[in-house]
Design a protein around this motif. Sequence first.
Motif, PDB file in Angstrom:
ATOM      1  N   TYR A  30       0.827  -1.205   0.000  1.00  0.00           N
ATOM      2  CA  TYR A  30       0.000   0.000   0.000  1.00  0.00           C
ATOM      3  C   TYR A  30       0.863   1.258   0.000  1.00  0.00           C
ATOM      4  N   LEU A  31       2.014   1.195   0.659  1.00  0.00           N
ATOM      5  CA  LEU A  31       2.923   2.337   0.656  1.00  0.00           C
ATOM      6  C   LEU A  31       3.476   2.589  -0.747  1.00  0.00           C
ATOM      7  N   ILE A  32       3.733   1.533  -1.492  1.00  0.00           N
ATOM      8  CA  ILE A  32       4.158   1.678  -2.887  1.00  0.00           C
ATOM      9  C   ILE A  32       3.057   2.365  -3.695  1.00  0.00           C
ATOM     10  N   LEU A  33       1.818   1.963  -3.491  1.00  0.00           N
ATOM     11  CA  LEU A  33       0.706   2.614  -4.193  1.00  0.00           C
ATOM     12  C   LEU A  33       0.559   4.075  -3.779  1.00  0.00           C
ATOM     13  N   THR A  34       0.805   4.369  -2.512  1.00  0.00           N
ATOM     14  CA  THR A  34       0.745   5.754  -2.051  1.00  0.00           C
ATOM     15  C   THR A  34       1.797   6.593  -2.748  1.00  0.00           C
ATOM     16  N   PHE A  35       3.018   6.091  -2.826  1.00  0.00           N
ATOM     17  CA  PHE A  35       4.070   6.840  -3.516  1.00  0.00           C
ATOM     18  C   PHE A  35       3.787   6.956  -5.009  1.00  0.00           C
ATOM     19  N   PHE A  36       3.133   5.964  -5.592  1.00  0.00           N
ATOM     20  CA  PHE A  36       2.772   6.066  -7.007  1.00  0.00           C
ATOM     21  C   PHE A  36       1.753   7.186  -7.229  1.00  0.00           C
ATOM     22  N   THR A  37       0.802   7.333  -6.309  1.00  0.00           N
ATOM     23  CA  THR A  37      -0.149   8.434  -6.452  1.00  0.00           C
ATOM     24  C   THR A  37       0.552   9.780  -6.248  1.00  0.00           C
ATOM     25  N   PHE A  38       1.586   9.826  -5.395  1.00  0.00           N
ATOM     26  CA  PHE A  38       2.366  11.055  -5.254  1.00  0.00           C
ATOM     27  C   PHE A  38       3.076  11.386  -6.564  1.00  0.00           C
ATOM     28  N   THR A  39       3.581  10.363  -7.246  1.00  0.00           N
ATOM     29  CA  THR A  39       4.233  10.580  -8.533  1.00  0.00           C
ATOM     30  C   THR A  39       3.251  11.164  -9.543  1.00  0.00           C
ATOM     31  N   ILE A  40       2.038  10.664  -9.559  1.00  0.00           N
ATOM     32  CA  ILE A  40       1.016  11.213 -10.459  1.00  0.00           C
ATOM     33  C   ILE A  40       0.721  12.666 -10.106  1.00  0.00           C
ATOM     34  N   GLN A  41       0.670  12.983  -8.819  1.00  0.00           N
ATOM     35  CA  GLN A  41       0.439  14.371  -8.405  1.00  0.00           C
ATOM     36  C   GLN A  41       1.573  15.274  -8.876  1.00  0.00           C
ATOM     37  N   TYR A  42       2.814  14.805  -8.789  1.00  0.00           N
ATOM     38  CA  TYR A  42       3.942  15.604  -9.263  1.00  0.00           C
ATOM     39  C   TYR A  42       3.835  15.871 -10.755  1.00  0.00           C
ATOM     40  N   VAL A  43       3.409  14.881 -11.522  1.00  0.00           N
ATOM     41  CA  VAL A  43       3.245  15.085 -12.964  1.00  0.00           C
ATOM     42  C   VAL A  43       2.126  16.095 -13.228  1.00  0.00           C
ATOM     43  N   LEU A  44       1.040  16.006 -12.479  1.00  0.00           N
ATOM     44  CA  LEU A  44      -0.057  16.964 -12.647  1.00  0.00           C
ATOM     45  C   LEU A  44       0.366  18.384 -12.273  1.00  0.00           C
ATOM     46  N   LEU A  45       1.296  18.519 -11.346  1.00  0.00           N
ATOM     47  CA  LEU A  45       1.776  19.836 -10.927  1.00  0.00           C
ATOM     48  C   LEU A  45       2.967  20.318 -11.747  1.00  0.00           C
ATOM     49  N   ASN A  46       3.283  19.624 -12.839  1.00  0.00           N
ATOM     50  CA  ASN A  46       4.347  19.992 -13.770  1.00  0.00           C
ATOM     51  C   ASN A  46       5.728  19.952 -13.101  1.00  0.00           C
ATOM     52  N   ALA A  47       5.935  18.973 -12.245  1.00  0.00           N
ATOM     53  CA  ALA A  47       7.233  18.773 -11.593  1.00  0.00           C
ATOM     54  C   ALA A  47       7.757  17.405 -12.003  1.00  0.00           C
ATOM     55  N   GLN A  48       8.204  17.317 -13.263  1.00  0.00           N
ATOM     56  CA  GLN A  48       8.625  16.030 -13.799  1.00  0.00           C
ATOM     57  C   GLN A  48       9.839  15.461 -13.089  1.00  0.00           C
ATOM     58  N   PHE A  49      10.785  16.330 -12.706  1.00  0.00           N
ATOM     59  CA  PHE A  49      11.982  15.825 -12.037  1.00  0.00           C
ATOM     60  C   PHE A  49      11.637  15.168 -10.715  1.00  0.00           C
ATOM     61  N   ALA A  51       8.818  13.841  -9.940  1.00  0.00           N
ATOM     62  CA  ALA A  51       8.091  12.605 -10.251  1.00  0.00           C
ATOM     63  C   ALA A  51       9.059  11.476 -10.575  1.00  0.00           C
ATOM     64  N   ILE A  52      10.065  11.772 -11.374  1.00  0.00           N
ATOM     65  CA  ILE A  52      11.032  10.734 -11.751  1.00  0.00           C
ATOM     66  C   ILE A  52      11.842  10.284 -10.544  1.00  0.00           C
ATOM     67  N   VAL A  53      12.288  11.237  -9.734  1.00  0.00           N
ATOM     68  CA  VAL A  53      13.074  10.889  -8.548  1.00  0.00           C
ATOM     69  C   VAL A  53      12.232  10.086  -7.565  1.00  0.00           C
ATOM     70  N   ASN A  54      10.987  10.487  -7.370  1.00  0.00           N
ATOM     71  CA  ASN A  54      10.096   9.744  -6.466  1.00  0.00           C
ATOM     72  C   ASN A  54       9.893   8.324  -6.980  1.00  0.00           C
ATOM     73  N   PHE A  55       9.693   8.188  -8.265  1.00  0.00           N
ATOM     74  CA  PHE A  55       9.445   6.870  -8.846  1.00  0.00           C
ATOM     75  C   PHE A  55      10.679   5.977  -8.736  1.00  0.00           C
ATOM     76  N   ILE A  56      11.841   6.507  -9.091  1.00  0.00           N
ATOM     77  CA  ILE A  56      13.046   5.678  -9.108  1.00  0.00           C
ATOM     78  C   ILE A  56      13.565   5.412  -7.703  1.00  0.00           C
ATOM     79  N   VAL A  57      13.708   6.470  -6.910  1.00  0.00           N
ATOM     80  CA  VAL A  57      14.362   6.314  -5.606  1.00  0.00           C
ATOM     81  C   VAL A  57      13.436   5.648  -4.601  1.00  0.00           C
ATOM     82  N   TYR A  58      12.235   6.198  -4.413  1.00  0.00           N
ATOM     83  CA  TYR A  58      11.367   5.665  -3.367  1.00  0.00           C
ATOM     84  C   TYR A  58      10.706   4.361  -3.772  1.00  0.00           C
ATOM     85  N   MET A  59      10.049   4.359  -4.925  1.00  0.00           N
ATOM     86  CA  MET A  59       9.330   3.144  -5.312  1.00  0.00           C
ATOM     87  C   MET A  59      10.273   2.063  -5.802  1.00  0.00           C
TER      88      MET A  59
END
Length: 166
Positions: A30-49, A51-59
Amino acid sequence: MSIFYFIAFLSILFAVLVISAKNPVHSILYLILTFFTFTIQYVLLNAQFLAIVNFIVYMGAILVLFLYTLMLINLNKDAEPVKSNMVKIAAVLGGGCLMVVIIAALRQVGIAEPVVLKNPDLGLVKNLGKVLFNEFLLPFEISSLLLLSAMVGAVLLATRDKKTTA
Protein backbone atom coordinates in the motif's frame (compact mmCIF):
# COMPACT_ATOMS: atom_id res chain seq x y z
CA MET A 1 -9.13 19.63 -11.45
CA SER A 2 -11.27 16.57 -10.75
CA ILE A 3 -8.31 14.29 -11.58
CA PHE A 4 -6.30 16.08 -8.90
CA TYR A 5 -8.96 15.48 -6.26
CA PHE A 6 -9.44 11.85 -7.30
CA ILE A 7 -5.70 11.14 -7.03
CA ALA A 8 -5.58 13.02 -3.72
CA PHE A 9 -8.42 10.84 -2.43
CA LEU A 10 -6.52 7.72 -3.54
CA SER A 11 -3.38 8.99 -1.80
CA ILE A 12 -5.24 9.43 1.47
CA LEU A 13 -7.02 6.08 1.09
CA PHE A 14 -3.77 4.17 0.48
CA ALA A 15 -2.06 6.02 3.35
CA VAL A 16 -4.86 4.94 5.70
CA LEU A 17 -4.54 1.38 4.39
CA VAL A 18 -0.78 1.49 5.14
CA ILE A 19 -1.56 2.21 8.76
CA SER A 20 -4.50 -0.14 9.15
CA ALA A 21 -3.15 -3.21 7.34
CA LYS A 22 -2.58 -6.17 9.64
CA ASN A 23 -0.02 -7.85 7.36
CA PRO A 24 3.26 -5.86 7.11
CA VAL A 25 3.81 -6.98 3.51
CA HIS A 26 0.41 -5.58 2.54
CA SER A 27 1.30 -2.38 4.36
CA ILE A 28 4.45 -1.94 2.26
CA LEU A 29 2.51 -2.70 -0.93
CA TYR A 30 0.00 0.00 0.00
CA LEU A 31 2.92 2.34 0.66
CA ILE A 32 4.16 1.68 -2.89
CA LEU A 33 0.71 2.61 -4.19
CA THR A 34 0.75 5.75 -2.05
CA PHE A 35 4.07 6.84 -3.52
CA PHE A 36 2.77 6.07 -7.01
CA THR A 37 -0.15 8.43 -6.45
CA PHE A 38 2.37 11.05 -5.25
CA THR A 39 4.23 10.58 -8.53
CA ILE A 40 1.02 11.21 -10.46
CA GLN A 41 0.44 14.37 -8.40
CA TYR A 42 3.94 15.60 -9.26
CA VAL A 43 3.25 15.08 -12.96
CA LEU A 44 -0.06 16.96 -12.65
CA LEU A 45 1.78 19.84 -10.93
CA ASN A 46 4.35 19.99 -13.77
CA ALA A 47 7.23 18.77 -11.59
CA GLN A 48 8.62 16.03 -13.80
CA PHE A 49 11.98 15.82 -12.04
CA LEU A 50 10.36 15.21 -8.65
CA ALA A 51 8.09 12.61 -10.25
CA ILE A 52 11.03 10.73 -11.75
CA VAL A 53 13.07 10.89 -8.55
CA ASN A 54 10.10 9.74 -6.47
CA PHE A 55 9.44 6.87 -8.85
CA ILE A 56 13.05 5.68 -9.11
CA VAL A 57 14.36 6.31 -5.61
CA TYR A 58 11.37 5.66 -3.37
CA MET A 59 9.33 3.14 -5.31
CA GLY A 60 12.18 1.46 -7.13
CA ALA A 61 14.79 1.20 -4.43
CA ILE A 62 13.77 1.99 -0.89
CA LEU A 63 10.37 0.30 -0.77
CA VAL A 64 11.60 -2.78 -2.60
CA LEU A 65 14.41 -2.96 -0.04
CA PHE A 66 11.81 -2.68 2.75
CA LEU A 67 9.75 -5.43 1.14
CA TYR A 68 12.68 -7.84 0.79
CA THR A 69 13.91 -7.09 4.31
CA LEU A 70 10.47 -7.68 5.75
CA MET A 71 10.14 -10.97 3.87
CA LEU A 72 13.57 -12.11 5.08
CA ILE A 73 12.99 -11.45 8.78
CA ASN A 74 9.92 -13.74 8.78
CA LEU A 75 7.60 -12.01 11.24
CA ASN A 76 5.14 -14.22 13.05
CA LYS A 77 2.71 -13.88 15.94
CA ASP A 78 4.99 -15.66 18.43
CA ALA A 79 7.79 -13.09 18.07
CA GLU A 80 5.50 -10.07 18.49
CA PRO A 81 5.89 -8.42 21.90
CA VAL A 82 2.79 -7.80 23.99
CA LYS A 83 1.86 -4.11 24.11
CA SER A 84 1.20 -2.61 27.51
CA ASN A 85 -1.83 -0.51 28.36
CA MET A 86 0.34 2.64 28.47
CA VAL A 87 1.16 2.21 24.77
CA LYS A 88 -2.53 1.84 23.95
CA ILE A 89 -3.42 4.94 26.00
CA ALA A 90 -0.65 6.92 24.28
CA ALA A 91 -1.96 5.79 20.88
CA VAL A 92 -5.49 6.95 21.74
CA LEU A 93 -4.19 10.31 23.00
CA GLY A 94 -2.04 10.76 19.89
CA GLY A 95 -4.94 9.91 17.61
CA GLY A 96 -7.19 12.36 19.47
CA CYS A 97 -4.61 15.14 19.12
CA LEU A 98 -4.31 14.38 15.41
CA MET A 99 -8.08 14.54 15.02
CA VAL A 100 -8.21 17.93 16.79
CA VAL A 101 -5.48 19.29 14.51
CA ILE A 102 -7.24 18.02 11.38
CA ILE A 103 -10.57 19.51 12.46
CA ALA A 104 -8.91 22.85 13.26
CA ALA A 105 -7.13 22.86 9.90
CA LEU A 106 -10.33 22.05 8.01
CA ARG A 107 -12.15 24.92 9.75
CA GLN A 108 -9.52 27.35 8.48
CA VAL A 109 -9.78 26.21 4.87
CA GLY A 110 -11.25 28.81 2.62
CA ILE A 111 -12.10 28.86 -1.04
CA ALA A 112 -8.98 29.93 -2.90
CA GLU A 113 -8.43 30.86 -6.49
CA PRO A 114 -6.45 28.39 -8.58
CA VAL A 115 -2.74 29.03 -8.81
CA VAL A 116 -1.62 30.04 -12.28
CA LEU A 117 2.07 29.81 -13.02
CA LYS A 118 3.58 32.80 -14.77
CA ASN A 119 6.30 30.58 -16.22
CA PRO A 120 4.83 27.33 -17.59
CA ASP A 121 8.32 25.81 -17.95
CA LEU A 122 8.85 25.87 -14.19
CA GLY A 123 9.77 22.42 -12.88
CA LEU A 124 10.88 20.93 -16.18
CA VAL A 125 13.94 18.68 -16.23
CA LYS A 126 15.40 20.65 -19.14
CA ASN A 127 15.56 23.85 -17.10
CA LEU A 128 17.01 22.03 -14.09
CA GLY A 129 19.73 20.55 -16.29
CA LYS A 130 20.61 23.96 -17.71
CA VAL A 131 20.99 25.47 -14.25
CA LEU A 132 22.82 22.44 -12.84
CA PHE A 133 25.36 22.14 -15.65
CA ASN A 134 25.93 25.89 -16.19
CA GLU A 135 25.84 27.68 -12.84
CA PHE A 136 26.56 24.74 -10.52
CA LEU A 137 28.93 22.63 -12.61
CA LEU A 138 31.85 22.73 -10.17
CA PRO A 139 29.84 21.72 -7.05
CA PHE A 140 28.15 18.99 -9.12
CA GLU A 141 31.50 17.55 -10.22
CA ILE A 142 32.95 17.78 -6.71
CA SER A 143 29.95 15.93 -5.25
CA SER A 144 30.27 13.24 -7.94
CA LEU A 145 33.95 12.74 -7.00
CA LEU A 146 32.97 12.55 -3.34
CA LEU A 147 30.32 9.90 -4.09
CA LEU A 148 32.79 7.96 -6.25
CA SER A 149 35.39 7.93 -3.45
CA ALA A 150 32.72 6.83 -0.95
CA MET A 151 31.69 3.99 -3.27
CA VAL A 152 35.30 2.84 -3.69
CA GLY A 153 35.78 2.99 0.08
CA ALA A 154 32.64 0.93 0.67
CA VAL A 155 33.82 -1.72 -1.80
CA LEU A 156 37.25 -1.86 -0.16
CA LEU A 157 35.71 -2.21 3.29
CA ALA A 158 33.28 -4.89 2.11
CA THR A 159 35.91 -7.11 0.51
CA ARG A 160 37.62 -9.49 2.88
CA ASP A 161 41.35 -9.58 3.21
CA LYS A 162 42.87 -12.63 1.53
CA LYS A 163 45.33 -13.04 4.41
CA THR A 164 43.74 -14.88 7.29
CA THR A 165 45.39 -14.42 10.63
CA ALA A 166 45.11 -17.55 12.70
